[in-house]
Each structure stands twice: as structure tokens, then as C-alpha cells.
Design an enzyme around this catalytic site. Structure first.
Site, short mmCIF file in Angstrom:
data_model
loop_
_atom_site.label_atom_id
_atom_site.label_comp_id
_atom_site.label_asym_id
_atom_site.label_seq_id
_atom_site.Cartn_x
_atom_site.Cartn_y
_atom_site.Cartn_z
N LYS A 217 92.62 -33.43 -4.11
CA LYS A 217 92.56 -33.70 -5.56
C LYS A 217 93.75 -33.03 -6.25
O LYS A 217 94.41 -33.63 -7.10
CB LYS A 217 91.26 -33.16 -6.17
CG LYS A 217 90.04 -33.95 -5.78
CD LYS A 217 88.81 -33.48 -6.55
CE LYS A 217 87.56 -33.75 -5.78
NZ LYS A 217 87.39 -35.12 -5.33
N GLY B 111 82.57 -39.03 -4.34
CA GLY B 111 81.44 -39.40 -3.48
C GLY B 111 80.21 -38.56 -3.78
O GLY B 111 79.07 -39.04 -3.70
N ASN B 112 80.43 -37.30 -4.18
CA ASN B 112 79.31 -36.42 -4.49
C ASN B 112 78.53 -36.88 -5.72
O ASN B 112 77.34 -36.61 -5.84
CB ASN B 112 79.80 -35.00 -4.78
CG ASN B 112 80.22 -34.33 -3.50
OD1 ASN B 112 79.59 -34.52 -2.47
ND2 ASN B 112 81.29 -33.57 -3.56
N LYS C 242 88.94 -35.73 7.24
CA LYS C 242 88.13 -36.34 6.17
C LYS C 242 86.64 -36.19 6.50
O LYS C 242 86.16 -36.70 7.51
CB LYS C 242 88.50 -37.82 6.07
CG LYS C 242 87.74 -38.57 5.02
CD LYS C 242 88.36 -38.39 3.66
CE LYS C 242 87.33 -38.39 2.59
NZ LYS C 242 87.61 -37.49 1.50
N LYS D 180 90.21 -40.90 -1.16
CA LYS D 180 90.22 -41.75 -2.36
C LYS D 180 91.03 -41.13 -3.50
O LYS D 180 91.52 -41.86 -4.36
CB LYS D 180 88.80 -42.10 -2.81
CG LYS D 180 87.97 -40.95 -3.29
CD LYS D 180 87.79 -40.92 -4.77
CE LYS D 180 87.02 -39.71 -5.24
NZ LYS D 180 86.93 -38.49 -4.48
#
Ligand SMILES: Nc1ncnc2c1ncn2[C@@H]1O[C@H](COP(=O)(O)OP(=O)(O)O)[C@@H](O)[C@H]1O
Ligand SMILES: NC(=O)OP(=O)(O)O
Length: 304
Positions: free
Chosen positions: A264, A9-10, A122, A206
Site C-alpha cells: 500500500k 480484502g479485509n 501474497k 490489488k
């Protein structure tokens, strides 16, 4: 080679950037230019984040006087898949003319009794200073948490169990298309006792959803691309050390931040443990180098 690649997203909206459409479209194009060489050569599935965008749409919905109740997060998640999917689709088509490309709306199955519903983690929406975040939390009933030096709204993020449209994604991939899917972790849904699907108030991570998808598609490699060149040991401490190679077991001995590097690392460890294949975390612009093992944090069964 079949590669599942997550765009953070970043990468689509950097912290502090205005969420203008033109800025995000330009960021999407930059992201795709970094991935185009891989997509030209390999079977590629692209997933993407939506934390900044889904939070922005939630703010807009809450401010809309025409609504009796703001739109729920599953609906807003679907909106972000359409919006970001469109930008990525067009960027892929412009970068790789002649390639078939598709961006899907798709759902991620979660458990209705997932304990995550009671413990939001989140990050969504913009960053705030501590005072503003605490005021908004009390005015709007938000949960908030520290994100580095800032504060952000947090929402429930149940564990992804399965991408509902996996079979369609597989057939599109086999037909030669580049598939953009599982955006924002997929639209979160539960299946009732009658077998029917319905949306839930959550945002799926995600990276974890990308892992579930990569396993289901028998991917040869999974790349989680973000805005840092590698996973760093002692990230906030006096001696930060980038990790270039690791086994899942070695990574699991470390502690990583919930809501950012933690999921991650969990996703790459799980992919390598379940498949024996390679997964990596690193900077978007290094995508090709990461795949060839020359950049990023590369995780393999042997750590070599
Ligand atoms: N141990 C760590 N190593 C590297 N980055 C870390 C670590 N811990 C936290 N981070 C932060 O994680 C961020 C990437 O995670 P996240 O914001 O969730 O990415 P994205 O939205 O791109 O998927 C980096 O910008 C960095 O600030
Ligand atoms: N849904 C999700 O994980 O989004 P980000 O990658 O933007 O946090």
C-alpha cells in the site's frame, strides 16, 4: 474529480469471519454505503481485493474429487472478480439508483520472468495457527508466512505492468459509468512472443494494480481503503504513531510489512511521485473524510 478507490480484502471478509455469501454480500453493501457519497459526486473507479476469497476457492478446488488437477490461480482470480464484482455491482445499483454501473473481468499483464514467481509473498485464504499452517504446507506443498500473530498460505505476486483492458475502462468511465475493475489485482497474464495472452499461477497485489490503473486513467486522487484508520509508524513496537501527512520520500525511509502495509505504501508513494497528485490510505468508513484530508494517511508531493 476522477478518483480510483481500492477496497481491501479485509473489508469484504474480516479475519476470522465465516466466508458465507450472505456475510460477504452484507460487507460489500457496507463498503459501498461508505463510498456512495463520493461516487455520487465524482468519477469513480473501484477496485477490490480477493486474498481471502481466492484462497477459499483454491481450497475448494483442491478438495473436489471430480478434478484431476485443481483450478489454477488465474482461473480462480477470474471467479473472484465475478463473485465480488457482482456483490459490489448490485450494492452500487441499490445505493445509487439511476447511475450506470459496470463490473468487469479484466487482466493484468505481468512479466514471465518476474522474480516474484520464485518468492511467494501474497497472503491468500484463511489464517491458521502455526502448527496447522506448517502441517498443511508439508501436506500440500504450500509456501506459508506469518501474518501478524497467525500464519497463512502465500503465493507468487508478480509486479503489475499494465491493465490489459485500460482503454475499455477509460471509455466506460467517460461514458459516465462507475467502473468496478482490477479485482484481486486483475487476472494475472503474460503475453507470449506471438502476442497471445495466457494466464499464470499468481495473485497480483490489488494496491499495486490499482496504482498502475490510476496512473493510466490520469486519476486526480487514489484512495486505498482498508481496516485501519492510518499507516502507523512503529506498528508492532512500543510507541505506535499514526502518520497523518507525509511525502513519498518520508514514507520510503520507514519499513512496512511485506504483504500488507508494504505494498500500500509503495503504491501511494509511486502514484504521488509519478503524477504529483494525492494518494491516501485509511479506513473504508472514513472515505469521504480522507478525500477532504481530515482522516487517514494523506500523501502529497509537499507532505502538507
Ligand atoms: N505500519 C502499519 N500501519 C497500519 N497497519 C499495518 C501496518 N503494518 C501492518 N499493518 C496491517 O495491515 C493491515 C492492512 O493490510 P491488508 O491486510 O493487506 O489490507 P487489505 O486486505 O484490507 O487491503 C492492517 O489490518 C494491519 O493489521
Ligand atoms: N489481490 C489482493 O491484493 O487481495 P487482498 O487485498 O485481499 O490482499
Amino acid at each position: 474529480m476522477r478518483i480510483v478507490i481500492a477496497i481491501g480484502g479485509n473489508a469484504l471478509l474480516q479475519r476470522g469471519q465465516k466466508p458465507d455469501a450472505a456475510i460477504q454480500r452484507a460487507n460489500a453493501l457496507r463498503a459501498i454505503e461508505a463510498l456512495a457519497p463520493l461516487a455520487a459526486e465524482h468519477e469513480v473507479v473501484i477496485t477490490h481485493g480477493n486474498g481471502p476469497q481466492v484462497g477459499m476457492l483454491a481450497l475448494e478446488s483442491a478438495a473436489d474429487p471430480a478434478l484431476s488437477i485443481p483450478y489454477p490461480l488465474d482461473v480462480l482470480g477470474a471467479q473472484t472478480q465475478g463473485m465480488i464484482g457482482y456483490w459490489l455491482l448490485q450494492a452500487l445499483q441499490n445505493s445509487l439508483p439511476g447511475k450506470q454501473v459496470v463490473a468487469l473481468l479484466d487482466q493484468t499483464l505481468v512479466a514471465a520472468d518476474d522474480p516474484a514467481f520464485a518468492a511467494p509473498t501474497k497472503f491468500v485464504g484463511p489464517v491458521y495457527d502455526s502448527e496447522t499452517a506448517h502441517r498443511l504446507a508439508s501436506e500440500r506443498g504450500w509456501s506459508i508466512a506469518a501474518d501478524g500473530q497467525y500464519w497463512r498460505r502465500v503465493v507468487p505476486s508478480p509486479h503489475p505492468q499494465r491493465i490489459v483492458e485500460t482503454r475499455v475502462i477509460r471509455s466506460l468511465l467517460y461514458s459516465g459509468a462507475i467502473v468496478v475493475c482490477a479485482g484481486g489485482g486483475g487476472i494475472p497474464v503474460v503475453r507470449g512472443e506471438d502476442g497471445r495472452l495466457s494466464g499464470v499461477e499468481a495473485v497480483v497485489d490489488k494496491d499495486l494494480a490499482t496504482e498502475v490503473l490510476a496512473e493510466a486513467l490520469d486519476a486526480d486522487a487514489m484512495l486505498l481503503l482498508t481496516d485501519v484508520p492510518a499507516v502507523v509508524r512503529g506498528f508492532s513496537g512500543p510507541n505506535p504513531t499514526p502518520i497523518s501527512r507525509a511525502t513519498p520520500a518520508a514514507l520510503r525511509r520507514e519499513n512496512f510489512a511485506a504483504g500488507s502495509m508494504g505494498p500500500k505504501v509503495e503504491a501511494v508513494c509511486r502514484f504521488v511521485e509519478m503524477t504529483g497528485d494525492t494518494a491516501a490510505i485509511g479506513a473504508l468508513e472514513d472515505a469521504a473524510l480522507i478525500l477532504s484530508g481530515k482522516a487517514g494517511t494523506v500523501v502529497t508531493p509537499s507532505g502538507t
